[in-house]
Write a protein that holds these residues in place. Structure first.
Motif, PDB file in Angstrom:
ATOM      1  N   ILE A  17       2.653   7.532  -5.356  1.00 35.39           N
ATOM      2  CA  ILE A  17       2.768   7.741  -3.907  1.00 35.39           C
ATOM      3  C   ILE A  17       3.308   9.138  -3.621  1.00 35.39           C
ATOM      4  O   ILE A  17       2.780   9.870  -2.772  1.00 35.39           O
ATOM      5  CB  ILE A  17       3.677   6.675  -3.278  1.00 35.39           C
ATOM      6  CG1 ILE A  17       3.033   5.287  -3.382  1.00 35.39           C
ATOM      7  CG2 ILE A  17       3.965   7.007  -1.807  1.00 35.39           C
ATOM      8  CD1 ILE A  17       3.967   4.149  -3.021  1.00 35.39           C
ATOM      9  N   SER A  28      -5.369   9.777   3.221  1.00 35.46           N
ATOM     10  CA  SER A  28      -5.451   8.316   3.160  1.00 35.46           C
ATOM     11  C   SER A  28      -5.789   7.883   1.739  1.00 35.46           C
ATOM     12  O   SER A  28      -6.377   8.651   0.968  1.00 35.46           O
ATOM     13  CB  SER A  28      -6.498   7.784   4.140  1.00 35.46           C
ATOM     14  OG  SER A  28      -7.776   8.326   3.875  1.00 35.46           O
ATOM     15  N   LEU A  31      -5.686   0.950  -1.829  1.00 34.51           N
ATOM     16  CA  LEU A  31      -5.071   0.184  -2.911  1.00 34.51           C
ATOM     17  C   LEU A  31      -6.006  -0.960  -3.260  1.00 34.51           C
ATOM     18  O   LEU A  31      -6.339  -1.781  -2.398  1.00 34.51           O
ATOM     19  CB  LEU A  31      -3.708  -0.354  -2.503  1.00 34.51           C
ATOM     20  CG  LEU A  31      -2.508   0.580  -2.743  1.00 34.51           C
ATOM     21  CD1 LEU A  31      -2.567   1.764  -1.792  1.00 34.51           C
ATOM     22  CD2 LEU A  31      -1.192  -0.169  -2.561  1.00 34.51           C
ATOM     23  N   LEU A  70       6.147   3.140   0.202  1.00 34.98           N
ATOM     24  CA  LEU A  70       4.808   2.788   0.681  1.00 34.98           C
ATOM     25  C   LEU A  70       4.807   2.434   2.161  1.00 34.98           C
ATOM     26  O   LEU A  70       3.940   2.887   2.913  1.00 34.98           O
ATOM     27  CB  LEU A  70       4.253   1.628  -0.138  1.00 34.98           C
ATOM     28  CG  LEU A  70       2.833   1.158   0.210  1.00 34.98           C
ATOM     29  CD1 LEU A  70       1.826   2.283   0.027  1.00 34.98           C
ATOM     30  CD2 LEU A  70       2.442  -0.047  -0.657  1.00 34.98           C
ATOM     31  N   SER A  73       5.105   5.621   4.165  1.00 34.11           N
ATOM     32  CA  SER A  73       4.352   6.770   3.671  1.00 34.11           C
ATOM     33  C   SER A  73       3.627   7.508   4.794  1.00 34.11           C
ATOM     34  O   SER A  73       3.137   6.899   5.751  1.00 34.11           O
ATOM     35  CB  SER A  73       3.331   6.313   2.627  1.00 34.11           C
ATOM     36  OG  SER A  73       2.503   7.395   2.229  1.00 34.11           O
ATOM     37  N   THR A  77      -2.818   4.025   4.540  1.00 37.19           N
ATOM     38  CA  THR A  77      -3.054   3.166   3.369  1.00 37.19           C
ATOM     39  C   THR A  77      -3.883   1.944   3.740  1.00 37.19           C
ATOM     40  O   THR A  77      -3.622   1.277   4.748  1.00 37.19           O
ATOM     41  CB  THR A  77      -1.716   2.712   2.758  1.00 37.19           C
ATOM     42  OG1 THR A  77      -0.896   2.131   3.781  1.00 37.19           O
ATOM     43  CG2 THR A  77      -0.975   3.898   2.136  1.00 37.19           C
ATOM     44  N   CYS A  96       0.833  -1.911   3.451  1.00 35.87           N
ATOM     45  CA  CYS A  96      -0.241  -0.978   3.793  1.00 35.87           C
ATOM     46  C   CYS A  96      -0.467  -0.983   5.302  1.00 35.87           C
ATOM     47  O   CYS A  96       0.014  -1.841   6.029  1.00 35.87           O
ATOM     48  CB  CYS A  96      -1.524  -1.357   3.058  1.00 35.87           C
ATOM     49  SG  CYS A  96      -1.429  -1.134   1.260  1.00 35.87           S
ATOM     50  N   ALA A 211     -10.366   4.139   5.565  1.00 40.11           N
ATOM     51  CA  ALA A 211      -9.560   5.263   5.077  1.00 40.11           C
ATOM     52  C   ALA A 211     -10.037   6.577   5.699  1.00 40.11           C
ATOM     53  O   ALA A 211      -9.226   7.450   6.033  1.00 40.11           O
ATOM     54  CB  ALA A 211      -9.637   5.330   3.552  1.00 40.11           C
TER      55      ALA A 211
END
Length: 275
Positions: A17, A28, A31, A70, A73, A77, A96, A211
């Protein structure tokens, strides 16, 4: 991507990360799992069964750090949930910004319909306050209260209905449009070698499209908007981090909890032997 959380994998994820965030060209990320049956199986039970007293708090700290890094962030995500996401796997998806879940697909001739949820109570343990509150913020107080108490695992349609995921995608969905074809070509260049055979997977294609949408939003505006709802719980965890670690370690070390975890661990090993 990895299947379970242990100290090494948790640290690797946090490092990844930070590495991604240090590159201003990246706005972007997706996961996903290399195993289409499992998005993430949650915590590595071997970290919790008869744990080393010095290692256990370090393990828990590393999981808390994933939440801090996360959930807050600057990167947009997207969780591409092709397989099951129990317990901490559900947490990973909730951390996310967007969650896309498969309605089911065939793997090795068998139909896999993924589920997602915080099922800790069925293992004789409880979700920590910061995971439980994340579920509350995601699906609402009453739904979360019941789900946490019952250890509910939601199939795709139900997960969408309560707001645990943002979108569900059928494996039969075609990718006939020019935009989707372009997504597939771009996605192929980004996927690691062990996942390139999944380039036409509808969940991954949808995740890539989302994304791209995140990447088009000015990054400062996107981050500030995210922190409107996420900064306070992140800071709350930071303040209570030591207290949470002590509480978790004391709880896990209780005789009854260890007995439940050992029984589950043995069941997992027996199930693995039968495959």
């Amino acid at each position: 991507f990895f299947l379970t959380f242990n100290i090494i994998r948790n640290t690797e994820l946090c490092n990844s990360i930070k590495e991604v965030e240090s590159n201003p060209k990246i706005q972007s990320v997706i996961l996903a799992s290399s195993n289409p049956k499992i998005f993430s199986a949650g915590n590595d039970i071997s970290e919790l069964v008869s744990p080393d007293a010095d290692r256990l708090p370090k393990f828990w700290n590393s999981l808390q750090q994933i939440c801090i890094d996360l959930y807050g962030s600057r990167i947009g995500t997207v969780a591409a949930i092709q397989g099951h996401a129990p317990a901490a796997g559900c947490f990973l998806a909730m951390a996310c910004d967007y969650r896309i879940m498969s309605t089911g697909h065939d793997v090795g001739g068998k139909r896999v319909v993924p589920t997602i949820g915080m099922n800790e109570t069925k293992l004789g343990i409880a979700a920590p306050f910061w995971m439980g509150q994340m579920l509350v913020r995601t699906i609402g107080n009453r739904q979360a209260e019941l789900a946490l108490a019952m250890g509910t695992m939601f199939p795709p349609e139900e997960a969408l209905g309560v707001g645990l995921v943002d979108e569900i995608v059928s494996s039969q969905q075609s990718s006939s449009s020019t935009d989707e074809s372009d997504c597939g070509d771009a996605l192929l260049k980004l996927l690691p070698s062990l996942m390139k055979d999944q380039v036409s997977d509808p969940v991954l294609l949808k995740a890539y499209a989302q994304a791209k949408l995140f990447a088009k939003i000015p990054s400062r505006a996107r981050l500030e908007s995210k922190l409107v709802t996420r900064e306070e719980p992140i800071q709350d965890l930071i303040v209570k981090r030591e207290e949470d670690t002590e509480s978790f370690c004391a709880f896990v070390m209780e005789e009854t909890v260890q007995r439940n975890l050992n029984a589950y661990f043995e069941a997992l090993k027996n199930r693995s032997k039968k495959k």
